[in-house]
Design a protein around this motif. Structure first.
Motif, PDB file in Angstrom:
ATOM      1  N   GLU A  32      92.132 -72.323  49.505  1.00  0.00           N
ATOM      2  CA  GLU A  32      92.244 -70.874  49.371  1.00  0.00           C
ATOM      3  C   GLU A  32      92.984 -70.200  50.520  1.00  0.00           C
ATOM      4  O   GLU A  32      93.422 -69.054  50.386  1.00  0.00           O
ATOM      5  CB  GLU A  32      90.856 -70.259  49.239  1.00  0.00           C
ATOM      6  N   GLY A  33      93.101 -70.865  51.655  1.00  0.00           N
ATOM      7  CA  GLY A  33      93.798 -70.280  52.789  1.00  0.00           C
ATOM      8  C   GLY A  33      92.875 -70.004  53.953  1.00  0.00           C
ATOM      9  O   GLY A  33      91.667 -69.806  53.788  1.00  0.00           O
ATOM     10  N   LEU A  34      93.453 -69.983  55.135  1.00  0.00           N
ATOM     11  CA  LEU A  34      92.665 -69.782  56.352  1.00  0.00           C
ATOM     12  C   LEU A  34      92.028 -68.397  56.415  1.00  0.00           C
ATOM     13  O   LEU A  34      90.991 -68.218  57.055  1.00  0.00           O
ATOM     14  CB  LEU A  34      93.551 -70.001  57.580  1.00  0.00           C
ATOM     15  N   GLU A  35      92.632 -67.407  55.752  1.00  0.00           N
ATOM     16  CA  GLU A  35      92.052 -66.071  55.760  1.00  0.00           C
ATOM     17  C   GLU A  35      90.681 -66.040  55.094  1.00  0.00           C
ATOM     18  O   GLU A  35      89.877 -65.135  55.369  1.00  0.00           O
ATOM     19  CB  GLU A  35      92.982 -65.079  55.047  1.00  0.00           C
ATOM     20  N   CYS A  36      90.425 -67.009  54.231  1.00  0.00           N
ATOM     21  CA  CYS A  36      89.144 -67.049  53.517  1.00  0.00           C
ATOM     22  C   CYS A  36      88.048 -67.746  54.316  1.00  0.00           C
ATOM     23  O   CYS A  36      86.892 -67.789  53.871  1.00  0.00           O
ATOM     24  CB  CYS A  36      89.318 -67.754  52.170  1.00  0.00           C
ATOM     25  N   VAL A  37      88.393 -68.302  55.463  1.00  0.00           N
ATOM     26  CA  VAL A  37      87.391 -68.965  56.303  1.00  0.00           C
ATOM     27  C   VAL A  37      86.736 -67.907  57.183  1.00  0.00           C
ATOM     28  O   VAL A  37      87.263 -67.514  58.226  1.00  0.00           O
ATOM     29  CB  VAL A  37      88.025 -70.073  57.172  1.00  0.00           C
ATOM     30  N   THR A  38      85.594 -67.414  56.733  1.00  0.00           N
ATOM     31  CA  THR A  38      84.793 -66.458  57.492  1.00  0.00           C
ATOM     32  C   THR A  38      83.391 -67.028  57.642  1.00  0.00           C
ATOM     33  O   THR A  38      82.986 -67.928  56.892  1.00  0.00           O
ATOM     34  CB  THR A  38      84.717 -65.106  56.784  1.00  0.00           C
ATOM     35  N   LEU A  39      82.652 -66.510  58.593  1.00  0.00           N
ATOM     36  CA  LEU A  39      81.295 -67.002  58.801  1.00  0.00           C
ATOM     37  C   LEU A  39      80.455 -66.785  57.549  1.00  0.00           C
ATOM     38  O   LEU A  39      79.680 -67.670  57.147  1.00  0.00           O
ATOM     39  CB  LEU A  39      80.664 -66.308  60.011  1.00  0.00           C
ATOM     40  N   ARG A  40      80.583 -65.624  56.917  1.00  0.00           N
ATOM     41  CA  ARG A  40      79.791 -65.340  55.724  1.00  0.00           C
ATOM     42  C   ARG A  40      80.185 -66.246  54.560  1.00  0.00           C
ATOM     43  O   ARG A  40      79.329 -66.728  53.819  1.00  0.00           O
ATOM     44  CB  ARG A  40      79.929 -63.874  55.329  1.00  0.00           C
ATOM     45  N   ARG A  41      81.506 -66.467  54.408  1.00  0.00           N
ATOM     46  CA  ARG A  41      81.951 -67.299  53.279  1.00  0.00           C
ATOM     47  C   ARG A  41      81.428 -68.724  53.414  1.00  0.00           C
ATOM     48  O   ARG A  41      80.952 -69.326  52.439  1.00  0.00           O
ATOM     49  CB  ARG A  41      83.479 -67.303  53.203  1.00  0.00           C
ATOM     50  N   ALA A  43      78.813 -69.679  55.088  1.00  0.00           N
ATOM     51  CA  ALA A  43      77.365 -69.624  54.892  1.00  0.00           C
ATOM     52  C   ALA A  43      77.029 -69.612  53.409  1.00  0.00           C
ATOM     53  O   ALA A  43      76.107 -70.303  52.958  1.00  0.00           O
ATOM     54  CB  ALA A  43      76.793 -68.387  55.580  1.00  0.00           C
ATOM     55  N   ASP A  44      77.780 -68.841  52.623  1.00  0.00           N
ATOM     56  CA  ASP A  44      77.550 -68.808  51.176  1.00  0.00           C
ATOM     57  C   ASP A  44      77.796 -70.172  50.550  1.00  0.00           C
ATOM     58  O   ASP A  44      77.055 -70.610  49.661  1.00  0.00           O
ATOM     59  CB  ASP A  44      78.463 -67.768  50.528  1.00  0.00           C
ATOM     60  N   GLU A  45      78.856 -70.850  50.991  1.00  0.00           N
ATOM     61  CA  GLU A  45      79.172 -72.177  50.449  1.00  0.00           C
ATOM     62  C   GLU A  45      78.035 -73.166  50.705  1.00  0.00           C
ATOM     63  O   GLU A  45      77.767 -74.039  49.887  1.00  0.00           O
ATOM     64  CB  GLU A  45      80.463 -72.702  51.078  1.00  0.00           C
ATOM     65  N   LEU A  46      77.386 -73.041  51.854  1.00  0.00           N
ATOM     66  CA  LEU A  46      76.327 -73.975  52.240  1.00  0.00           C
ATOM     67  C   LEU A  46      74.929 -73.456  51.920  1.00  0.00           C
ATOM     68  O   LEU A  46      73.936 -74.138  52.201  1.00  0.00           O
ATOM     69  CB  LEU A  46      76.428 -74.276  53.740  1.00  0.00           C
ATOM     70  N   ALA A  47      74.866 -72.255  51.331  1.00  0.00           N
ATOM     71  CA  ALA A  47      73.584 -71.652  50.971  1.00  0.00           C
ATOM     72  C   ALA A  47      72.669 -71.502  52.184  1.00  0.00           C
ATOM     73  O   ALA A  47      71.481 -71.833  52.146  1.00  0.00           O
ATOM     74  CB  ALA A  47      72.892 -72.457  49.871  1.00  0.00           C
ATOM     75  N   VAL A  48      73.229 -71.015  53.280  1.00  0.00           N
ATOM     76  CA  VAL A  48      72.455 -70.725  54.486  1.00  0.00           C
ATOM     77  C   VAL A  48      72.808 -69.315  54.931  1.00  0.00           C
ATOM     78  O   VAL A  48      73.701 -68.670  54.393  1.00  0.00           O
ATOM     79  CB  VAL A  48      72.754 -71.731  55.625  1.00  0.00           C
ATOM     80  N   ARG A  49      72.106 -68.836  55.930  1.00  0.00           N
ATOM     81  CA  ARG A  49      72.386 -67.514  56.457  1.00  0.00           C
ATOM     82  C   ARG A  49      73.576 -67.560  57.427  1.00  0.00           C
ATOM     83  O   ARG A  49      73.786 -68.558  58.106  1.00  0.00           O
ATOM     84  CB  ARG A  49      71.156 -66.961  57.170  1.00  0.00           C
ATOM     85  N   PRO A  50      74.331 -66.474  57.503  1.00  0.00           N
ATOM     86  CA  PRO A  50      75.476 -66.442  58.434  1.00  0.00           C
ATOM     87  C   PRO A  50      75.086 -66.739  59.872  1.00  0.00           C
ATOM     88  O   PRO A  50      75.893 -67.280  60.630  1.00  0.00           O
ATOM     89  CB  PRO A  50      76.010 -65.013  58.274  1.00  0.00           C
ATOM     90  N   GLY A  51      73.840 -66.418  60.237  1.00  0.00           N
ATOM     91  CA  GLY A  51      73.414 -66.687  61.605  1.00  0.00           C
ATOM     92  C   GLY A  51      73.450 -68.156  61.960  1.00  0.00           C
ATOM     93  O   GLY A  51      73.646 -68.521  63.132  1.00  0.00           O
ATOM     94  N   LEU A  52      73.248 -69.017  60.959  1.00  0.00           N
ATOM     95  CA  LEU A  52      73.318 -70.451  61.233  1.00  0.00           C
ATOM     96  C   LEU A  52      74.747 -70.854  61.584  1.00  0.00           C
ATOM     97  O   LEU A  52      74.976 -71.657  62.495  1.00  0.00           O
ATOM     98  CB  LEU A  52      72.831 -71.245  60.021  1.00  0.00           C
ATOM     99  N   ILE A  53      75.718 -70.299  60.872  1.00  0.00           N
ATOM    100  CA  ILE A  53      77.119 -70.622  61.153  1.00  0.00           C
ATOM    101  C   ILE A  53      77.511 -70.103  62.529  1.00  0.00           C
ATOM    102  O   ILE A  53      78.158 -70.805  63.320  1.00  0.00           O
ATOM    103  CB  ILE A  53      78.042 -70.018  60.078  1.00  0.00           C
ATOM    104  N   SER A  54      77.107 -68.861  62.833  1.00  0.00           N
ATOM    105  CA  SER A  54      77.477 -68.285  64.133  1.00  0.00           C
ATOM    106  C   SER A  54      76.769 -68.980  65.285  1.00  0.00           C
ATOM    107  O   SER A  54      77.232 -68.906  66.429  1.00  0.00           O
ATOM    108  CB  SER A  54      77.166 -66.789  64.152  1.00  0.00           C
ATOM    109  N   HIS A  55      75.677 -69.687  65.005  1.00  0.00           N
ATOM    110  CA  HIS A  55      75.028 -70.480  66.047  1.00  0.00           C
ATOM    111  C   HIS A  55      75.956 -71.584  66.542  1.00  0.00           C
ATOM    112  O   HIS A  55      75.999 -71.897  67.733  1.00  0.00           O
ATOM    113  CB  HIS A  55      73.732 -71.086  65.504  1.00  0.00           C
TER     114      HIS A  55
END
Length: 242
Positions: A32-41, A43-55
């Motif tokens: 989909e492109g690098l612009e689509c790589v966000t912490l929230r996206r 997190a949604d892919e892995l079914a976890v909260r964004p806070g886990l990614i930002s950790h």
């Protein structure tokens, strides 16, 4: 009688969780492109909260750069392994061109276009792009030097030959977003022709050489960045930061 046995919670190690995040981000970047790589996206892919990614990645820029690096390294390893015990330099170079010319690698060509554009504004990504370009130069140069030592290739400057080849491949890859169904054969074959000329090989060598059995061009970018979903996400059950 109700069971008192609770389902065992599976906790991933920090290394395993980080690798899962990066592989997921690399897959999104490729498709989909690098612009689509966000912490929230992610997190949604892995079914976890964004806070886990930002950790693991406090800055989205770091995750984008890491996703690109993993995808690009996987591509390079799939196209031209660092360890090459099963064939000659000529065979490995022929395999490299057969794979890189296939439609399966259009996604990685688009990713390189995407990364080079965004790197104008993102210093972290710019450093990773430079690192990956250097890695490609080194890998092709190493193969050429091996071929020269074995008497298969002839060139006085393996580094320059490698860069000539990669520049032509990059130029062809820059058209990954356009219809190339009517590209003349001479253009489609330009990178191979360049390699044969730079390495003192007769015309047709890299398209006619016999490859070992099992070397068919079936690899793709998905295999390069790892298989998706090796484990089900246990985001709701893990005690990692949420």
């Amino acid at each position: 009688m109700p069971s008192s046995v609770q389902r065992k919670r599976i906790r991933k190690t920090p290394e395993a969780r980080r690798a899962e995040i990066v592989e997921t981000a690399a897959r999104v970047a490729l498709t989909e492109g690098l612009e689509c790589v966000t912490l929230r996206r992610i997190a949604d892919e892995l079914a976890v909260r964004p806070g886990l990614i930002s950790h693991y990645f406090p800055s989205a820029e770091d995750l984008v750069a890491e996703a690109f690096s993993v995808a690009a390294t996987g591509e390079l390893d799939a196209l031209l392994p660092a360890d090459r015990p099963d064939g000659t330099p000529t065979q490995y170079l022929a395999r490299y061109f057969a794979l890189s010319a296939g439609e399966a690698y259009d996604d990685i060509s688009r990713l390189w276009i995407n990364a080079r554009h965004l790197s104008r504004y993102r210093p972290v990504l710019r450093d990773r792009v430079s690192t990956q370009e250097l890695a490609s130069d080194d890998r092709i140069e190493g193969l050429i030097r091996e071929g020269v030592e074995r008497g298969e290739f002839r060139t006085d400057d393996p580094r320059a030959a490698a860069i000539h080849i990669l520049v032509v491949l990059d130029g062809l890859g820059s058209h990954a977003n356009t219809d190339r169904s009517d590209v003349p054969e001479a253009v489609a074959r330009m990178a191979v022709t360049t390699a044969e000329r730079e390495l003192g090989l007769p015309y047709g060598t890299l398209t006619e050489v016999a490859l070992p059995e099992g070397w068919a061009g079936t690899e793709g970018p998905e295999g390069a960045v790892g298989s998706e979903g090796a484990e089900e996400s246990e985001g709701a059950e893990e005690s990692e930061p949420q």
